[in-house]
Design a protein around this motif. Sequence first.
Motif, PDB file in Angstrom:
ATOM      1  N   UNK A  66       0.808  -1.223   0.000  1.00 49.22           N
ATOM      2  CA  UNK A  66       0.000   0.000   0.000  1.00 49.22           C
ATOM      3  C   UNK A  66       0.841   1.273   0.000  1.00 49.22           C
ATOM      4  N   UNK A  67       2.098   1.169   0.441  1.00 42.97           N
ATOM      5  CA  UNK A  67       2.933   2.382   0.429  1.00 42.97           C
ATOM      6  C   UNK A  67       3.242   2.817  -1.006  1.00 42.97           C
ATOM      7  N   UNK A  68       3.134   1.887  -1.977  1.00 42.20           N
ATOM      8  CA  UNK A  68       3.338   2.277  -3.390  1.00 42.20           C
ATOM      9  C   UNK A  68       2.259   3.268  -3.847  1.00 42.20           C
ATOM     10  N   UNK A  69       1.076   3.195  -3.227  1.00 41.58           N
ATOM     11  CA  UNK A  69      -0.047   4.007  -3.703  1.00 41.58           C
ATOM     12  C   UNK A  69       0.195   5.491  -3.491  1.00 41.58           C
ATOM     13  N   UNK A  70       0.937   5.837  -2.451  1.00 41.43           N
ATOM     14  CA  UNK A  70       1.098   7.264  -2.131  1.00 41.43           C
ATOM     15  C   UNK A  70       1.853   8.005  -3.237  1.00 41.43           C
ATOM     16  N   UNK A  71       2.632   7.291  -4.051  1.00 44.95           N
ATOM     17  CA  UNK A  71       3.310   7.934  -5.194  1.00 44.95           C
ATOM     18  C   UNK A  71       2.377   8.086  -6.391  1.00 44.95           C
ATOM     19  N   UNK A  72       1.269   7.345  -6.388  1.00 45.40           N
ATOM     20  CA  UNK A  72       0.440   7.245  -7.600  1.00 45.40           C
ATOM     21  C   UNK A  72      -0.856   8.042  -7.495  1.00 45.40           C
ATOM     22  N   UNK A  73      -1.449   8.129  -6.289  1.00 54.36           N
ATOM     23  CA  UNK A  73      -2.762   8.780  -6.134  1.00 54.36           C
ATOM     24  C   UNK A  73      -2.713   9.829  -5.038  1.00 54.36           C
ATOM     25  N   UNK A  74      -3.652  10.819  -5.132  1.00 51.59           N
ATOM     26  CA  UNK A  74      -3.638  11.927  -4.169  1.00 51.59           C
ATOM     27  C   UNK A  74      -4.270  11.528  -2.842  1.00 51.59           C
ATOM     28  N   UNK A  75      -5.039  10.444  -2.826  1.00 54.59           N
ATOM     29  CA  UNK A  75      -5.643   9.993  -1.575  1.00 54.59           C
ATOM     30  C   UNK A  75      -6.864   9.153  -1.841  1.00 54.59           C
ATOM     31  N   UNK A  76      -7.487   8.625  -0.750  1.00 51.21           N
ATOM     32  CA  UNK A  76      -8.706   7.832  -0.908  1.00 51.21           C
ATOM     33  C   UNK A  76      -9.549   7.972   0.363  1.00 51.21           C
ATOM     34  N   UNK A  77     -10.839   7.685   0.219  1.00 43.34           N
ATOM     35  CA  UNK A  77     -11.792   7.868   1.318  1.00 43.34           C
ATOM     36  C   UNK A  77     -11.772   6.653   2.247  1.00 43.34           C
ATOM     37  N   UNK A  78     -12.329   6.806   3.467  1.00 42.83           N
ATOM     38  CA  UNK A  78     -12.433   5.650   4.370  1.00 42.83           C
ATOM     39  C   UNK A  78     -13.233   4.512   3.743  1.00 42.83           C
ATOM     40  N   UNK A  79     -14.240   4.853   2.903  1.00 47.10           N
ATOM     41  CA  UNK A  79     -15.038   3.789   2.269  1.00 47.10           C
ATOM     42  C   UNK A  79     -14.175   3.002   1.281  1.00 47.10           C
ATOM     43  N   UNK A  80     -13.303   3.709   0.545  1.00 46.03           N
ATOM     44  CA  UNK A  80     -12.396   3.008  -0.381  1.00 46.03           C
ATOM     45  C   UNK A  80     -11.446   2.116   0.417  1.00 46.03           C
ATOM     46  N   UNK A  81     -11.041   2.616   1.573  1.00 46.51           N
ATOM     47  CA  UNK A  81     -10.122   1.833   2.414  1.00 46.51           C
ATOM     48  C   UNK A  81     -10.785   0.533   2.895  1.00 46.51           C
ATOM     49  N   UNK A  82     -12.094   0.609   3.187  1.00 40.97           N
ATOM     50  CA  UNK A  82     -12.820  -0.613   3.592  1.00 40.97           C
ATOM     51  C   UNK A  82     -12.713  -1.659   2.477  1.00 40.97           C
ATOM     52  N   UNK A 113      -6.617   7.261 -12.020  1.00 34.76           N
ATOM     53  CA  UNK A 113      -5.823   6.070 -12.341  1.00 34.76           C
ATOM     54  C   UNK A 113      -6.485   4.846 -11.705  1.00 34.76           C
ATOM     55  N   UNK A 114      -6.422   3.713 -12.415  1.00 38.39           N
ATOM     56  CA  UNK A 114      -7.033   2.462 -11.952  1.00 38.39           C
ATOM     57  C   UNK A 114      -5.955   1.587 -11.319  1.00 38.39           C
ATOM     58  N   UNK A 115      -6.234   1.054 -10.117  1.00 37.91           N
ATOM     59  CA  UNK A 115      -5.231   0.317  -9.348  1.00 37.91           C
ATOM     60  C   UNK A 115      -5.793  -0.966  -8.767  1.00 37.91           C
ATOM     61  N   UNK A 116      -4.956  -2.010  -8.734  1.00 37.10           N
ATOM     62  CA  UNK A 116      -5.359  -3.189  -7.965  1.00 37.10           C
ATOM     63  C   UNK A 116      -4.152  -3.969  -7.457  1.00 37.10           C
ATOM     64  N   UNK A 117      -4.395  -4.824  -6.465  1.00 37.68           N
ATOM     65  CA  UNK A 117      -3.397  -5.760  -5.929  1.00 37.68           C
ATOM     66  C   UNK A 117      -3.827  -7.153  -6.353  1.00 37.68           C
ATOM     67  N   UNK A 118      -3.108  -7.830  -7.243  1.00 40.26           N
ATOM     68  CA  UNK A 118      -3.495  -9.205  -7.595  1.00 40.26           C
ATOM     69  C   UNK A 118      -3.164 -10.179  -6.464  1.00 40.26           C
ATOM     70  N   UNK A 119      -3.862 -11.310  -6.428  1.00 44.64           N
ATOM     71  CA  UNK A 119      -3.629 -12.293  -5.358  1.00 44.64           C
ATOM     72  C   UNK A 119      -2.879 -13.525  -5.832  1.00 44.64           C
ATOM     73  N   UNK A 120      -2.637 -13.664  -7.145  1.00 45.25           N
ATOM     74  CA  UNK A 120      -1.935 -14.858  -7.653  1.00 45.25           C
ATOM     75  C   UNK A 120      -0.496 -14.856  -7.117  1.00 45.25           C
TER      76      UNK A 120
END
Length: 333
Positions: A66-82, A113-120
């Motif tokens: 998740x620390x990679x995200x701080x370079x890519x996006x300006x922030x996110x809401x508590x609902x996005x965090x859920x 920007x569209x982001x995800x963490x894959x689980x494979x």
Amino acid sequence: MPTQVLKPSQIGIAAALLRQGECVAFPTETVYGLGANALDEEAIVKIFIAKGRPEDNPLIIHCHNRSQLTDLVTGWSPQAEILMDTFWPGPLTLVLPKKPAVPDIVTGGLATVALRFPSHPVAINLLQAADLPIAAPSANISGRPSPTSAQHVLEDMSGKIAAIVDGGPTGGGVESTVLDCTVFPFRILRPGGITYEELSPLVPVEMGYEPHSDTPRAPGMKYRHYSPNTRVVLITGSKVEGEIERQVKACQAQGEKVALMAFTESATYPDAYILDMGSKTDVNVAASRIYHLLRQGDTLGFDVIIIEGLPEVGIGRTIMDRLRKASDTIVHT
Ligand code: AMP
Ligand code: MG
């Protein structure tokens, strides 16, 4: 360029190629992705060229930390965090406001920007070894069915990309859900592996795409997609069974070589070759098979694939979205 086929144990070679600005295909829990360093414009151009992808169709960036995200996006809401806490790693892509460091070519010029963490596990190992944000669309030629095995990737990409990591068939089979978190309620721009039924108890969420309309919300949803060269006829509605029989007979009467893509329970239809979607009692099996079955239309040389539609709830909504886009003709009963 010869494409190196690497084993999961050779992840270090794949990571080094990514760090050198090359494209590498790798398995995720949805489909195979075609990855490149998201912060390297020249590397990203190679993805668009290899796929023949329209420039206004933005890419999803894959991260492992998740620390990679701080370079890519300006922030996110508590609902996005859920949603991050609940569904990451997994097949949910969140659209968030981007930082200037993300090149415009990745986002098709959008401010998001569209982001995800894959689980494979192979994807996670590669992302960790490269330690870069990796932009990765599906590793198919644009418009073709997405690849769910290394063989599918090689059919489309052999000689065009530096390497593929062969991790065997993927599990989930359909792409991630794309959820716009820059509006509230959040909007589903593309149905995918995480369903409306899973999201809606946790956060307010709306359908942001029209299943039966030509007006796309995610830029990529406007293009013809997921299609084999074989003609595809999809039967939907309440009287699917009788209509399948009619369509199969009509095509055979024209001298066409017919494949019927249907659930195991329905495989009693007239003498067409059956492309088995698995049991109706577990449509996740159909999700994992649809792209392989569509590709079989071409590899086995059929003239037409007639497909049994399914109810549009849960993952069935995602499957039907893909089948509609793959079809030349939709017969509603
Ligand atoms: P693919 O990686 O080929 O499965 O496609 C990625 C999907 O995500 C496409 O439908 C894109 O249009 C969509 N997408 C990527 N970035 C964004 C964004 N910033 N806003 C909306 N949709 C996006
Ligand atoms: Mg794709």
